[in-house]
Design an enzyme around this catalytic site. Structure first.
Site, PDB file in Angstrom:
ATOM      1  N   SER A 209      83.327 -97.120  21.313  1.00 18.38           N
ATOM      2  CA  SER A 209      83.535 -96.872  19.673  1.00 18.38           C
ATOM      3  C   SER A 209      84.225 -95.354  19.831  1.00 18.38           C
ATOM      4  O   SER A 209      84.478 -94.803  20.864  1.00 18.38           O
ATOM      5  CB  SER A 209      81.836 -96.290  19.408  1.00 18.38           C
ATOM      6  OG  SER A 209      81.576 -96.061  18.203  1.00 18.38           O
ATOM      7  N   GLU A 279      82.475-106.499  14.164  1.00 15.20           N
ATOM      8  CA  GLU A 279      81.357-105.789  13.467  1.00 15.20           C
ATOM      9  C   GLU A 279      81.661-104.220  13.411  1.00 15.20           C
ATOM     10  O   GLU A 279      81.018-103.402  14.143  1.00 15.20           O
ATOM     11  CB  GLU A 279      80.059-106.042  14.115  1.00 15.20           C
ATOM     12  CG  GLU A 279      80.095-106.097  15.565  1.00 15.20           C
ATOM     13  CD  GLU A 279      79.145-106.728  16.422  1.00 15.20           C
ATOM     14  OE1 GLU A 279      78.754-107.329  15.832  1.00 15.20           O
ATOM     15  OE2 GLU A 279      78.987-106.200  17.770  1.00 15.20           O
ATOM     16  N   GLY A 281      81.355-100.416  12.278  1.00 21.46           N
ATOM     17  CA  GLY A 281      80.523 -99.544  11.585  1.00 21.46           C
ATOM     18  C   GLY A 281      81.020 -98.375  10.869  1.00 21.46           C
ATOM     19  O   GLY A 281      81.397 -98.083   9.859  1.00 21.46           O
ATOM     20  N   ARG A 282      81.734 -97.218  12.170  1.00 19.28           N
ATOM     21  CA  ARG A 282      82.078 -96.086  11.737  1.00 19.28           C
ATOM     22  C   ARG A 282      83.493 -96.304  10.858  1.00 19.28           C
ATOM     23  O   ARG A 282      83.424 -95.565   9.758  1.00 19.28           O
ATOM     24  CB  ARG A 282      82.618 -95.540  12.990  1.00 19.28           C
ATOM     25  CG  ARG A 282      83.278 -94.073  12.797  1.00 19.28           C
ATOM     26  CD  ARG A 282      83.909 -93.517  14.168  1.00 19.28           C
ATOM     27  NE  ARG A 282      83.022 -93.921  15.380  1.00 19.28           N
ATOM     28  CZ  ARG A 282      82.263 -93.025  15.983  1.00 19.28           C
ATOM     29  NH1 ARG A 282      81.960 -92.085  15.486  1.00 19.28           N
ATOM     30  NH2 ARG A 282      81.811 -93.394  17.041  1.00 19.28           N
ATOM     31  N   ARG A 318      76.218 -84.900  16.180  1.00 14.99           N
ATOM     32  CA  ARG A 318      77.316 -85.488  16.933  1.00 14.99           C
ATOM     33  C   ARG A 318      78.049 -84.372  17.513  1.00 14.99           C
ATOM     34  O   ARG A 318      78.462 -84.466  18.475  1.00 14.99           O
ATOM     35  CB  ARG A 318      78.295 -86.123  16.100  1.00 14.99           C
ATOM     36  CG  ARG A 318      77.871 -87.526  15.285  1.00 14.99           C
ATOM     37  CD  ARG A 318      78.677 -88.264  14.786  1.00 14.99           C
ATOM     38  NE  ARG A 318      79.409 -89.170  15.808  1.00 14.99           N
ATOM     39  CZ  ARG A 318      80.749 -88.725  15.989  1.00 14.99           C
ATOM     40  NH1 ARG A 318      81.345 -87.543  15.329  1.00 14.99           N
ATOM     41  NH2 ARG A 318      81.555 -89.516  17.121  1.00 14.99           N
ATOM     42  N   TYR A 322      78.429 -85.171  21.393  1.00  9.41           N
ATOM     43  CA  TYR A 322      79.654 -85.534  21.916  1.00  9.41           C
ATOM     44  C   TYR A 322      80.691 -84.398  22.007  1.00  9.41           C
ATOM     45  O   TYR A 322      81.980 -84.806  22.156  1.00  9.41           O
ATOM     46  CB  TYR A 322      80.200 -86.799  20.912  1.00  9.41           C
ATOM     47  CG  TYR A 322      78.968 -87.962  20.883  1.00  9.41           C
ATOM     48  CD1 TYR A 322      78.390 -88.644  21.678  1.00  9.41           C
ATOM     49  CD2 TYR A 322      78.415 -87.998  19.465  1.00  9.41           C
ATOM     50  CE1 TYR A 322      77.347 -89.495  21.433  1.00  9.41           C
ATOM     51  CE2 TYR A 322      77.762 -88.998  19.180  1.00  9.41           C
ATOM     52  CZ  TYR A 322      77.062 -89.695  20.214  1.00  9.41           C
ATOM     53  OH  TYR A 322      76.074 -90.513  19.713  1.00  9.41           O
ATOM     54  N   CYS A 349      66.600 -73.799  15.972  1.00  9.38           N
ATOM     55  CA  CYS A 349      65.903 -72.746  17.029  1.00  9.38           C
ATOM     56  C   CYS A 349      67.086 -72.935  18.369  1.00  9.38           C
ATOM     57  O   CYS A 349      66.058 -73.199  19.427  1.00  9.38           O
ATOM     58  CB  CYS A 349      64.647 -72.624  17.204  1.00  9.38           C
ATOM     59  SG  CYS A 349      63.879 -72.383  15.630  1.00  9.38           S
ATOM     60  N   TYR A 379      76.913 -92.136  11.575  1.00  6.37           N
ATOM     61  CA  TYR A 379      76.089 -91.807  12.658  1.00  6.37           C
ATOM     62  C   TYR A 379      75.579 -90.197  12.354  1.00  6.37           C
ATOM     63  O   TYR A 379      75.463 -89.372  13.314  1.00  6.37           O
ATOM     64  CB  TYR A 379      76.749 -91.717  14.088  1.00  6.37           C
ATOM     65  CG  TYR A 379      77.277 -93.194  14.411  1.00  6.37           C
ATOM     66  CD1 TYR A 379      76.197 -94.099  14.757  1.00  6.37           C
ATOM     67  CD2 TYR A 379      78.607 -93.546  14.243  1.00  6.37           C
ATOM     68  CE1 TYR A 379      76.625 -95.473  15.092  1.00  6.37           C
ATOM     69  CE2 TYR A 379      78.888 -94.989  14.543  1.00  6.37           C
ATOM     70  CZ  TYR A 379      77.837 -95.719  14.896  1.00  6.37           C
ATOM     71  OH  TYR A 379      78.172 -97.095  15.317  1.00  6.37           O
TER      72      TYR A 379
HETATM   73  N1  LLP Z   1      78.695-103.224  17.484  1.00  5.59           N
HETATM   74  C1  LLP Z   1      78.065-102.938  18.702  1.00  5.59           C
HETATM   75  C2  LLP Z   1      77.484-104.033  19.845  1.00  5.59           C
HETATM   76  C3  LLP Z   1      77.758-101.693  18.950  1.00  5.59           C
HETATM   77  O1  LLP Z   1      77.100-101.239  20.138  1.00  5.59           O
HETATM   78  C4  LLP Z   1      78.272-100.924  18.005  1.00  5.59           C
HETATM   79  C5  LLP Z   1      78.151 -99.371  17.957  1.00  5.59           C
HETATM   80  C6  LLP Z   1      79.094-101.396  17.041  1.00  5.59           C
HETATM   81  C7  LLP Z   1      79.369-102.629  16.853  1.00  5.59           C
HETATM   82  C8  LLP Z   1      79.711-100.468  15.786  1.00  5.59           C
HETATM   83  O2  LLP Z   1      80.719 -99.455  16.336  1.00  5.59           O
HETATM   84  P1  LLP Z   1      81.756 -98.635  15.402  1.00  5.59           P
HETATM   85  O3  LLP Z   1      82.759 -99.590  14.702  1.00  5.59           O
HETATM   86  O4  LLP Z   1      80.982 -97.912  14.508  1.00  5.59           O
HETATM   87  O5  LLP Z   1      82.358 -97.715  16.449  1.00  5.59           O
HETATM   88  N2  LLP Z   1      76.512 -92.543  17.931  1.00  5.59           N
HETATM   89  C9  LLP Z   1      77.834 -92.601  18.328  1.00  5.59           C
HETATM   90  C10 LLP Z   1      78.219 -94.010  18.296  1.00  5.59           C
HETATM   91  C11 LLP Z   1      77.392 -95.146  18.983  1.00  5.59           C
HETATM   92  C12 LLP Z   1      78.077 -96.408  18.726  1.00  5.59           C
HETATM   93  C13 LLP Z   1      77.070 -97.582  19.064  1.00  5.59           C
HETATM   94  N3  LLP Z   1      77.430 -98.838  18.902  1.00  5.59           N
HETATM   95  C14 LLP Z   1      78.707 -91.878  17.703  1.00  5.59           C
HETATM   96  O6  LLP Z   1      78.357 -90.981  16.593  1.00  5.59           O
HETATM   97  O7  LLP Z   1      79.842 -91.486  18.148  1.00  5.59           O
END
Ligand code: LLP
Length: 423
Positions: A209, A279, A281-282, A318, A322, A349, A379
Protein backbone atom coordinates in the site's frame (compact mmCIF):
# COMPACT_ATOMS: atom_id res chain seq x y z
CA UNK A 1 5.89 28.65 4.44
CA UNK A 2 3.42 29.38 1.66
CA UNK A 3 -0.34 28.96 2.15
CA UNK A 4 -1.75 25.49 1.60
CA UNK A 5 -1.98 24.52 -2.07
CA UNK A 6 -5.06 22.93 -3.54
CA UNK A 7 -3.05 19.92 -4.74
CA UNK A 8 -3.62 18.25 -1.36
CA UNK A 9 -7.25 19.35 -1.08
CA UNK A 10 -10.43 17.75 -2.47
CA UNK A 11 -11.18 18.60 -6.12
CA UNK A 12 -13.87 21.17 -5.31
CA UNK A 13 -11.94 23.08 -2.63
CA UNK A 14 -11.88 26.87 -2.89
CA UNK A 15 -10.16 29.26 -0.51
CA UNK A 16 -10.92 32.89 0.42
CA UNK A 17 -9.33 35.28 2.91
CA UNK A 18 -11.63 34.23 5.73
CA UNK A 19 -13.05 30.81 4.88
CA UNK A 20 -12.48 27.55 3.03
CA UNK A 21 -15.10 25.71 1.01
CA UNK A 22 -15.49 22.11 -0.09
CA UNK A 23 -18.40 21.00 -2.25
CA UNK A 24 -19.64 24.57 -2.08
CA UNK A 25 -20.00 24.33 1.73
CA UNK A 26 -18.16 26.57 4.17
CA UNK A 27 -15.84 24.63 6.49
CA UNK A 28 -16.42 27.27 9.17
CA UNK A 29 -20.14 26.60 9.02
CA UNK A 30 -19.54 22.84 9.19
CA UNK A 31 -17.40 23.18 12.32
CA UNK A 32 -20.03 25.45 13.90
CA UNK A 33 -22.94 23.19 13.02
CA UNK A 34 -21.49 19.75 13.68
CA UNK A 35 -18.61 20.46 16.06
CA UNK A 36 -15.07 19.13 15.92
CA UNK A 37 -13.26 16.86 15.36
CA UNK A 38 -15.14 16.30 12.15
CA UNK A 39 -14.38 14.25 9.05
CA UNK A 40 -15.52 16.05 5.90
CA UNK A 41 -15.69 14.20 2.57
CA UNK A 42 -16.21 15.77 -0.84
CA UNK A 43 -18.66 13.58 -2.74
CA UNK A 44 -17.52 14.95 -6.10
CA UNK A 45 -13.95 13.77 -5.44
CA UNK A 46 -15.13 10.36 -4.22
CA UNK A 47 -17.33 9.89 -7.27
CA UNK A 48 -14.67 11.12 -9.69
CA UNK A 49 -12.09 8.66 -8.32
CA UNK A 50 -14.59 5.77 -8.43
CA UNK A 51 -15.43 6.64 -12.04
CA UNK A 52 -11.75 6.67 -12.98
CA UNK A 53 -11.37 3.18 -11.55
CA UNK A 54 -14.55 1.93 -13.21
CA UNK A 55 -13.43 3.36 -16.56
CA UNK A 56 -9.88 2.01 -16.52
CA UNK A 57 -10.53 -1.48 -15.23
CA UNK A 58 -13.12 -4.10 -16.15
CA UNK A 59 -16.38 -4.96 -14.47
CA UNK A 60 -15.58 -6.42 -11.06
CA UNK A 61 -13.06 -3.71 -10.11
CA UNK A 62 -13.64 -3.04 -6.41
CA UNK A 63 -13.35 -0.33 -3.79
CA UNK A 64 -11.25 -1.59 -0.85
CA UNK A 65 -13.65 -0.77 1.96
CA UNK A 66 -11.06 -1.13 4.73
CA UNK A 67 -9.81 2.33 3.74
CA UNK A 68 -13.11 3.97 4.71
CA UNK A 69 -16.44 2.25 5.20
CA UNK A 70 -19.91 3.42 6.07
CA UNK A 71 -23.24 2.80 4.38
CA UNK A 72 -23.10 6.02 2.37
CA UNK A 73 -19.63 5.18 1.07
CA UNK A 74 -20.54 1.62 0.12
CA UNK A 75 -23.62 2.84 -1.77
CA UNK A 76 -21.68 5.63 -3.48
CA UNK A 77 -18.98 3.25 -4.73
CA UNK A 78 -21.61 0.75 -5.89
CA UNK A 79 -23.58 3.49 -7.66
CA UNK A 80 -20.41 4.45 -9.52
CA UNK A 81 -20.02 0.89 -10.79
CA UNK A 82 -17.53 -0.59 -8.34
CA UNK A 83 -17.74 -3.83 -6.43
CA UNK A 84 -16.90 -3.62 -2.73
CA UNK A 85 -13.94 -5.52 -1.32
CA UNK A 86 -14.47 -6.64 2.28
CA UNK A 87 -11.89 -8.39 4.42
CA UNK A 88 -13.94 -9.40 7.46
CA UNK A 89 -17.43 -10.44 8.51
CA UNK A 90 -17.94 -6.97 9.97
CA UNK A 91 -17.20 -5.25 6.68
CA UNK A 92 -19.34 -7.80 4.84
CA UNK A 93 -22.24 -7.21 7.21
CA UNK A 94 -22.15 -3.42 6.90
CA UNK A 95 -21.94 -3.54 3.11
CA UNK A 96 -24.92 -5.92 2.92
CA UNK A 97 -26.90 -3.80 5.42
CA UNK A 98 -26.21 -0.73 3.29
CA UNK A 99 -28.13 -2.34 0.44
CA UNK A 100 -25.27 -3.21 -1.89
CA UNK A 101 -26.24 -6.49 -3.60
CA UNK A 102 -24.23 -9.50 -2.44
CA UNK A 103 -23.17 -10.23 -6.00
CA UNK A 104 -21.20 -6.95 -5.96
CA UNK A 105 -19.13 -7.94 -2.93
CA UNK A 106 -15.69 -9.58 -2.90
CA UNK A 107 -14.60 -11.43 0.24
CA UNK A 108 -10.95 -11.25 1.26
CA UNK A 109 -9.16 -12.20 4.45
CA UNK A 110 -6.09 -14.14 5.53
CA UNK A 111 -7.99 -15.82 8.37
CA UNK A 112 -11.58 -16.20 7.27
CA UNK A 113 -13.75 -17.82 9.90
CA UNK A 114 -16.23 -20.58 9.12
CA UNK A 115 -19.00 -18.05 9.78
CA UNK A 116 -17.54 -15.55 7.33
CA UNK A 117 -17.21 -18.13 4.57
CA UNK A 118 -20.64 -19.58 5.35
CA UNK A 119 -22.28 -16.16 5.07
CA UNK A 120 -20.42 -15.33 1.86
CA UNK A 121 -21.58 -18.61 0.31
CA UNK A 122 -25.08 -18.18 1.66
CA UNK A 123 -25.63 -14.67 0.28
CA UNK A 124 -23.74 -15.42 -2.93
CA UNK A 125 -20.86 -12.95 -3.06
CA UNK A 126 -19.30 -12.07 -6.40
CA UNK A 127 -15.89 -13.54 -5.56
CA UNK A 128 -14.11 -15.19 -2.66
CA UNK A 129 -10.39 -14.51 -2.77
CA UNK A 130 -8.86 -17.71 -1.46
CA UNK A 131 -5.79 -17.01 0.65
CA UNK A 132 -4.66 -20.36 2.07
CA UNK A 133 -5.37 -24.09 2.39
CA UNK A 134 -7.72 -23.56 5.34
CA UNK A 135 -9.93 -21.43 3.07
CA UNK A 136 -10.01 -24.28 0.55
CA UNK A 137 -10.92 -26.82 3.24
CA UNK A 138 -13.70 -24.64 4.62
CA UNK A 139 -15.20 -23.89 1.21
CA UNK A 140 -15.09 -27.59 0.34
CA UNK A 141 -16.84 -28.41 3.58
CA UNK A 142 -19.53 -25.72 3.42
CA UNK A 143 -20.40 -25.48 -0.27
CA UNK A 144 -23.80 -27.09 -0.74
CA UNK A 145 -24.15 -29.75 -3.46
CA UNK A 146 -25.10 -28.06 -6.71
CA UNK A 147 -24.02 -24.59 -5.48
CA UNK A 148 -21.19 -22.60 -7.06
CA UNK A 149 -18.41 -20.58 -5.41
CA UNK A 150 -16.70 -18.08 -7.69
CA UNK A 151 -13.10 -17.69 -6.55
CA UNK A 152 -9.83 -15.97 -7.21
CA UNK A 153 -6.65 -17.27 -5.67
CA UNK A 154 -4.34 -14.86 -3.89
CA UNK A 155 -0.73 -15.38 -4.86
CA UNK A 156 2.43 -13.80 -3.53
CA UNK A 157 4.60 -12.75 -6.43
CA UNK A 158 7.75 -12.14 -4.36
CA UNK A 159 7.93 -8.44 -5.17
CA UNK A 160 9.55 -6.04 -2.72
CA UNK A 161 7.34 -2.97 -2.87
CA UNK A 162 9.04 0.25 -1.83
CA UNK A 163 6.82 1.26 1.06
CA UNK A 164 6.57 0.99 4.85
CA UNK A 165 7.31 -2.53 6.19
CA UNK A 166 3.91 -2.76 7.90
CA UNK A 167 2.02 -2.31 4.63
CA UNK A 168 4.17 -4.47 2.36
CA UNK A 169 2.51 -7.70 1.36
CA UNK A 170 3.91 -8.98 -1.92
CA UNK A 171 7.24 -10.27 -0.63
CA UNK A 172 7.55 -13.95 0.25
CA UNK A 173 7.82 -13.79 4.03
CA UNK A 174 4.23 -12.70 4.54
CA UNK A 175 1.02 -14.09 6.00
CA UNK A 176 -0.89 -13.35 2.80
CA UNK A 177 -1.49 -15.70 -0.11
CA UNK A 178 0.22 -18.64 -1.80
CA UNK A 179 3.83 -18.14 -2.83
CA UNK A 180 4.52 -18.42 -6.55
CA UNK A 181 8.24 -19.20 -6.33
CA UNK A 182 7.92 -22.29 -4.12
CA UNK A 183 5.17 -23.91 -6.16
CA UNK A 184 2.66 -23.34 -3.35
CA UNK A 185 0.47 -21.23 -5.61
CA UNK A 186 0.29 -23.93 -8.27
CA UNK A 187 -0.60 -26.55 -5.67
CA UNK A 188 -3.25 -24.24 -4.22
CA UNK A 189 -4.88 -23.76 -7.61
CA UNK A 190 -4.92 -27.49 -8.27
CA UNK A 191 -6.53 -28.21 -4.89
CA UNK A 192 -9.08 -25.42 -5.26
CA UNK A 193 -10.04 -26.55 -8.74
CA UNK A 194 -10.67 -30.04 -7.44
CA UNK A 195 -13.44 -28.81 -5.11
CA UNK A 196 -16.82 -29.59 -6.71
CA UNK A 197 -18.74 -26.36 -7.43
CA UNK A 198 -15.71 -24.07 -7.29
CA UNK A 199 -14.90 -21.93 -10.32
CA UNK A 200 -11.39 -20.46 -10.20
CA UNK A 201 -11.61 -17.31 -12.29
CA UNK A 202 -8.04 -16.17 -11.91
CA UNK A 203 -5.23 -14.88 -9.78
CA UNK A 204 -5.01 -11.98 -7.39
CA UNK A 205 -1.89 -10.21 -6.14
CA UNK A 206 -1.68 -7.23 -3.80
CA UNK A 207 1.90 -6.10 -3.28
CA UNK A 208 1.40 -3.44 -0.62
CA UNK A 209 0.00 0.00 0.00
CA UNK A 210 1.04 3.64 -0.53
CA UNK A 211 3.28 2.68 -3.45
CA UNK A 212 4.48 5.57 -5.61
CA UNK A 213 6.53 4.03 -8.39
CA UNK A 214 5.24 1.82 -11.21
CA UNK A 215 8.07 -0.75 -10.83
CA UNK A 216 6.45 -2.97 -8.19
CA UNK A 217 3.22 -3.30 -10.13
CA UNK A 218 5.10 -4.05 -13.36
CA UNK A 219 7.26 -6.67 -11.66
CA UNK A 220 4.17 -8.31 -10.18
CA UNK A 221 2.52 -8.45 -13.60
CA UNK A 222 5.66 -10.07 -15.05
CA UNK A 223 5.54 -12.77 -12.37
CA UNK A 224 1.79 -13.31 -12.73
CA UNK A 225 2.01 -13.47 -16.53
CA UNK A 226 4.68 -16.13 -16.41
CA UNK A 227 2.80 -18.01 -13.72
CA UNK A 228 -0.53 -18.19 -15.55
CA UNK A 229 0.84 -18.62 -19.07
CA UNK A 230 -1.03 -21.46 -20.74
CA UNK A 231 -3.70 -21.60 -18.05
CA UNK A 232 -7.36 -20.97 -18.72
CA UNK A 233 -8.14 -18.07 -16.39
CA UNK A 234 -10.49 -15.25 -17.28
CA UNK A 235 -9.49 -12.66 -14.64
CA UNK A 236 -6.40 -11.06 -13.20
CA UNK A 237 -6.53 -8.71 -10.21
CA UNK A 238 -3.57 -6.54 -9.31
CA UNK A 239 -4.93 -5.49 -5.90
CA UNK A 240 -4.74 -1.97 -4.55
CA UNK A 241 -1.80 -0.02 -3.28
CA UNK A 242 -1.60 3.09 -5.41
CA UNK A 243 0.04 5.84 -3.35
CA UNK A 244 -1.33 9.33 -2.79
CA UNK A 245 0.39 12.64 -2.05
CA UNK A 246 -0.07 13.53 1.61
CA UNK A 247 2.19 16.56 1.74
CA UNK A 248 3.12 19.23 -0.72
CA UNK A 249 5.90 18.22 -3.07
CA UNK A 250 4.89 14.56 -3.18
CA UNK A 251 3.68 13.32 -6.53
CA UNK A 252 1.51 10.31 -7.12
CA UNK A 253 0.14 8.64 -10.23
CA UNK A 254 -3.53 9.24 -10.91
CA UNK A 255 -5.82 6.21 -10.95
CA UNK A 256 -6.11 6.74 -14.69
CA UNK A 257 -2.34 6.75 -15.24
CA UNK A 258 -1.97 3.68 -13.00
CA UNK A 259 -4.77 1.84 -14.78
CA UNK A 260 -3.34 2.62 -18.20
CA UNK A 261 0.12 1.53 -17.19
CA UNK A 262 -1.17 -1.74 -15.76
CA UNK A 263 -3.36 -2.43 -18.79
CA UNK A 264 -0.50 -1.72 -21.20
CA UNK A 265 1.69 -4.13 -19.27
CA UNK A 266 -0.95 -6.84 -19.21
CA UNK A 267 -1.58 -6.46 -22.94
CA UNK A 268 2.16 -6.56 -23.64
CA UNK A 269 2.27 -9.90 -21.81
CA UNK A 270 -0.45 -11.30 -24.07
CA UNK A 271 -3.08 -11.24 -21.32
CA UNK A 272 -5.29 -8.59 -22.92
CA UNK A 273 -8.14 -11.09 -23.18
CA UNK A 274 -8.53 -11.38 -19.40
CA UNK A 275 -10.76 -9.14 -17.32
CA UNK A 276 -8.32 -6.72 -15.68
CA UNK A 277 -9.28 -5.93 -12.11
CA UNK A 278 -7.98 -3.92 -9.17
CA UNK A 279 -9.17 -2.93 -5.70
CA UNK A 280 -7.98 0.58 -4.85
CA UNK A 281 -8.86 2.01 -1.45
CA UNK A 282 -6.62 4.90 -0.45
CA UNK A 283 -6.49 6.44 -3.93
CA UNK A 284 -10.32 6.63 -3.98
CA UNK A 285 -10.90 8.18 -0.55
CA UNK A 286 -7.73 9.79 0.84
CA UNK A 287 -7.78 13.17 -0.87
CA UNK A 288 -11.57 13.44 -0.72
CA UNK A 289 -11.45 13.63 3.07
CA UNK A 290 -10.08 16.03 5.63
CA UNK A 291 -10.36 16.40 9.38
CA UNK A 292 -11.39 19.60 11.17
CA UNK A 293 -10.06 20.14 14.69
CA UNK A 294 -10.41 22.93 17.21
CA UNK A 295 -7.23 24.30 18.67
CA UNK A 296 -7.05 23.97 22.46
CA UNK A 297 -4.04 24.28 24.72
CA UNK A 298 -0.97 25.97 23.28
CA UNK A 299 2.28 25.58 25.18
CA UNK A 300 5.66 27.00 24.31
CA UNK A 301 8.79 25.38 25.70
CA UNK A 302 12.32 26.36 24.88
CA UNK A 303 12.58 24.28 21.75
CA UNK A 304 9.12 24.58 20.26
CA UNK A 305 5.41 25.30 20.57
CA UNK A 306 2.97 22.47 21.22
CA UNK A 307 -0.48 23.11 19.80
CA UNK A 308 -3.07 20.60 21.01
CA UNK A 309 -6.28 19.75 19.17
CA UNK A 310 -9.47 17.99 20.29
CA UNK A 311 -8.63 14.68 18.56
CA UNK A 312 -5.36 12.93 17.86
CA UNK A 313 -4.14 9.36 17.58
CA UNK A 314 -7.69 8.04 18.14
CA UNK A 315 -8.96 9.54 14.87
CA UNK A 316 -5.66 9.42 12.98
CA UNK A 317 -3.23 6.75 14.16
CA UNK A 318 -1.19 6.88 10.94
CA UNK A 319 1.54 9.29 12.14
CA UNK A 320 2.14 7.09 15.21
CA UNK A 321 1.96 3.81 13.29
CA UNK A 322 3.84 4.67 10.12
CA UNK A 323 5.45 8.04 10.75
CA UNK A 324 3.16 9.49 8.08
CA UNK A 325 3.34 13.20 7.34
CA UNK A 326 0.40 15.57 6.93
CA UNK A 327 -0.19 19.24 6.20
CA UNK A 328 -2.36 21.59 8.26
CA UNK A 329 -4.11 24.87 7.50
CA UNK A 330 -6.27 27.36 9.31
CA UNK A 331 -9.71 27.16 7.67
CA UNK A 332 -10.41 30.84 8.47
CA UNK A 333 -7.06 32.05 7.13
CA UNK A 334 -6.27 29.64 4.32
CA UNK A 335 -4.53 32.24 2.15
CA UNK A 336 -2.26 33.61 4.89
CA UNK A 337 1.46 32.81 4.87
CA UNK A 338 2.14 29.99 7.34
CA UNK A 339 4.91 31.43 9.49
CA UNK A 340 4.21 29.68 12.82
CA UNK A 341 5.83 26.25 13.26
CA UNK A 342 4.13 24.10 15.88
CA UNK A 343 4.12 20.49 16.92
CA UNK A 344 0.49 19.53 16.39
CA UNK A 345 -0.52 17.09 19.10
CA UNK A 346 -3.71 15.38 20.23
CA UNK A 347 -5.46 15.09 23.58
CA UNK A 348 -4.35 11.54 24.45
CA UNK A 349 -2.20 10.61 27.39
CA UNK A 350 0.97 9.79 25.48
CA UNK A 351 3.89 11.86 24.32
CA UNK A 352 3.70 9.93 21.06
CA UNK A 353 0.27 11.38 20.30
CA UNK A 354 1.64 13.65 17.60
CA UNK A 355 -0.36 14.40 14.45
CA UNK A 356 2.24 16.56 12.73
CA UNK A 357 5.78 16.87 13.99
CA UNK A 358 6.28 20.28 12.40
CA UNK A 359 3.06 21.89 11.24
CA UNK A 360 3.07 25.32 9.64
CA UNK A 361 0.18 27.63 10.42
CA UNK A 362 -0.45 31.37 10.17
CA UNK A 363 1.04 33.42 13.01
CA UNK A 364 -2.48 34.42 14.11
CA UNK A 365 -3.76 30.85 14.62
CA UNK A 366 -4.62 30.42 18.29
CA UNK A 367 -6.82 28.60 20.81
CA UNK A 368 -10.42 28.35 19.60
CA UNK A 369 -9.55 28.47 15.90
CA UNK A 370 -10.42 25.58 13.61
CA UNK A 371 -7.68 23.95 11.59
CA UNK A 372 -7.85 21.21 8.99
CA UNK A 373 -5.55 18.34 8.17
CA UNK A 374 -6.13 17.37 4.53
CA UNK A 375 -5.81 13.91 2.96
CA UNK A 376 -7.19 12.08 5.98
CA UNK A 377 -9.91 10.27 4.05
CA UNK A 378 -8.19 6.86 4.05
CA UNK A 379 -7.38 4.70 7.08
CA UNK A 380 -8.34 7.46 9.51
CA UNK A 381 -11.95 6.84 10.47
CA UNK A 382 -11.58 3.16 9.63
CA UNK A 383 -8.70 2.77 12.08
CA UNK A 384 -10.16 5.15 14.66
CA UNK A 385 -10.29 3.97 18.27
CA UNK A 386 -11.86 5.04 21.53
CA UNK A 387 -8.55 5.34 23.32
CA UNK A 388 -9.01 7.36 26.49
CA UNK A 389 -12.75 6.90 25.84
CA UNK A 390 -12.73 9.62 23.27
CA UNK A 391 -15.87 9.32 21.10
CA UNK A 392 -15.30 8.90 17.39
CA UNK A 393 -15.95 12.04 15.30
CA UNK A 394 -18.95 12.55 13.05
CA UNK A 395 -18.55 12.16 9.29
CA UNK A 396 -20.16 14.62 6.89
CA UNK A 397 -20.46 14.34 3.10
CA UNK A 398 -20.64 17.61 1.17
CA UNK A 399 -21.89 18.08 -2.39
CA UNK A 400 -23.30 20.97 -4.39
CA UNK A 401 -23.65 23.32 -1.46
CA UNK A 402 -25.29 20.75 0.84
CA UNK A 403 -23.91 18.83 3.80
CA UNK A 404 -25.30 15.58 5.16
CA UNK A 405 -24.17 13.68 8.22
CA UNK A 406 -23.46 10.08 7.21
CA UNK A 407 -22.11 8.95 10.58
CA UNK A 408 -23.15 10.81 13.72
CA UNK A 409 -20.67 11.68 16.41
CA UNK A 410 -20.29 8.93 19.00
CA UNK A 411 -21.63 9.79 22.45
CA UNK A 412 -20.65 8.79 25.98
CA UNK A 413 -23.85 6.73 25.97
CA UNK A 414 -22.59 4.82 22.93
CA UNK A 415 -19.35 4.16 24.77
CA UNK A 416 -21.21 2.95 27.88
CA UNK A 417 -23.59 0.76 25.86
CA UNK A 418 -21.49 -2.40 26.24
CA UNK A 419 -21.37 -2.28 30.03
CA UNK A 420 -23.28 -5.02 31.83
CA UNK A 421 -23.26 -4.21 35.54
CA UNK A 422 -24.70 -1.20 37.34
CA UNK A 423 -25.79 0.70 34.25
N1 LLP B 1 -6.51 -5.14 -1.54
C1 LLP B 1 -5.97 -5.79 -0.50
C2 LLP B 1 -5.92 -7.25 -0.51
C3 LLP B 1 -5.46 -5.07 0.58
O1 LLP B 1 -4.92 -5.71 1.61
C4 LLP B 1 -5.52 -3.65 0.58
C5 LLP B 1 -5.00 -2.87 1.69
C6 LLP B 1 -6.12 -3.02 -0.53
C7 LLP B 1 -6.59 -3.80 -1.57
C8 LLP B 1 -6.25 -1.54 -0.63
O2 LLP B 1 -5.00 -0.93 -0.68
P1 LLP B 1 -4.89 0.66 -0.93
O3 LLP B 1 -5.34 0.94 -2.34
O4 LLP B 1 -5.75 1.32 0.06
O5 LLP B 1 -3.46 0.94 -0.71
N2 LLP B 1 -3.50 1.08 7.26
C9 LLP B 1 -2.47 1.31 6.27
C10 LLP B 1 -2.81 0.67 4.96
C11 LLP B 1 -3.11 -0.81 5.06
C12 LLP B 1 -3.49 -1.42 3.75
C13 LLP B 1 -4.08 -2.75 3.94
N3 LLP B 1 -4.52 -3.39 2.73
C14 LLP B 1 -2.25 2.80 6.11
O6 LLP B 1 -2.92 3.59 6.77
O7 LLP B 1 -1.38 3.22 5.36
Amino acid sequence: MKPITVTVLPDTATLTNEDSFVGGVSLRSLAETYGTPLFVYDEATLRARCREAAALFDDGVAFASKSFLCGAMARLAAEEGLCIDVATGGELDLVLRSGVPANRVILHGNNKSREEIARALDVGVHRIVVDNHDDIDTIAELLAPGATAHCLIRVTPGVEAHTHDFVRTGHEDTKFGFTVATGAARRGIDRLRAVPGVVVHGVHAHIGSQIFGPEGFLEAIDVLAEFIAGDSFDEICIGGGLGVAYVEGEEALSITAWGQMVRDAVIAKGLGGLRLLAEPGRSIVAQAGMTLYSVGAVKTVTQRTYMAVDGGMSDNPRPVLYGSGYEAFDISRPLAERTQAVRLVGKHCESGDVLIDEAWLPAATKRGDVIATPVTGAYGYSMASNYNRVPRPAVVFVAEGQARVVLRRETFDDLAALEIDNF
